[in-house]
Scaffold this active site. Structure first.
Site: not given
Length: 284
Positions: A141, A154
């Site tokens: 990501s 995250y």
């Protein structure tokens, strides 16, 4: 491609499901794994619509379970005798201030987003080394390159995934095995809704104003996020690429953000992010 086998994790929705369908379209045999096989119906229905159902094999696999991984790989080796592409896609998001997210949640997230990837990679490497070929695609990501306030768990998992993938690439390239990171920005997948449900914050939290701003920014970004099928197609393209680079970044504004972090003085970049969140908080 009829003898090529693609193994994917986290295929009940999002990038995993769409990439499974794109691999089928390209003629691969697809082993689509998911934690809950009761969620396979949409994938099966769409594969049936493409006329590719015979090349789709849905398997139960929780990437945090060594027993599941071992059982799945025994089946893959017995049925197909090879794995040409591994797509490590399974993952989820947890948000909240670093101080307030319970350690149990940190550990659960890392168990899926990082250790699950490592365990899956370890399980396919012996087969790929025997073949003398293979491609491992790790779905990272932009949050693995840019730390975002309110999503430190995250971001931590994705930053770690980036380091693992870079080291792995050096280690296995001599065996004909390619390691690739694909780093999407915001796309319209269920990880947004699930992430919103995993925000740890209370009314009395001193971080409440910041987290409200982050959540508002995230929701607005999700509403205008592009079609995740773009990433699914890129994954299949990367699987067929002879000499892929380590990292590919996609998504609106993602490259600009990463360039900004690389080229601008840190104080400037930090200020830009703070202003963006402030505007989000005020709705301007």
């Amino acid at each position: 491609m009829s003898d090529k086998v693609a193994l994917l994790t986290g295929t009940s929705s999002g990038f995993g499901m769409l990439a499974s369908l794109r691999f089928l379209e390209k003629g691969y045999r697809v082993v689509a794994t998911m934690r809950d096989l009761n969620k396979k119906s949409e994938l099966l229905e769409r594969a049936r619509g493409l006329g590719c159902e015979s090349r789709l094999d849905c398997m139960k696999l929780d990437v945090t379970s060594e027993a599941d991984i071992r059982h799945a790989m025994e089946q893959v080796r017995e049925k197909y005798g090879r794995v040409d592409v591994l797509v490590n896609n399974a993952g989820y998001a947890v948000g909240g201030a670093a101080e307030e997210v319970p350690m149990e949640e940190w550990r659960k997230l890392m168990d899926t987003n990082l250790f699950g990837v490592i365990a899956m990679t370890q399980s396919v490497l012996p087969l790929m080394r025997e073949q003398g070929s293979g491609t491992i695609i790790n779905v990272s990501s932009v949050s693995g390159r840019i730390g975002i306030p309110g999503y430190s768990p995250y971001c931590t998992s994705k930053f770690a995934l980036e380091g693992f993938s870079e080291s792995l690439r050096h280690e296995v390239s001599g065996f004909g095995i390619k390691t690739v990171l694909i780093c999407p920005g915001a796309y319209n997948t269920s990880i947004w809704d699930k992430g919103f449900d995993h925000i740890h914050v209370t009314e009395a939290s001193p971080y409440r104003p910041l987290l409200d701003a982050v959540l508002g920014y995230s929701r607005r970004t999700a509403e205008s996020a592009p079609d995740p099928d773009e990433i699914a197609r890129k994954i299949v393209w990367l699987a067929g690429k002879k000499s892929p680079s380590l990292r590919y970044t996609y998504g609106k504004g993602s490259l600009q953000s990463m360039l900004g972090k690389s080229l601008l003085p840190w104080r400037w970049f930090e200020r830009i992010l703070a202003v963006a969140l402030k505007k989000s908080d005020t709705g301007k």
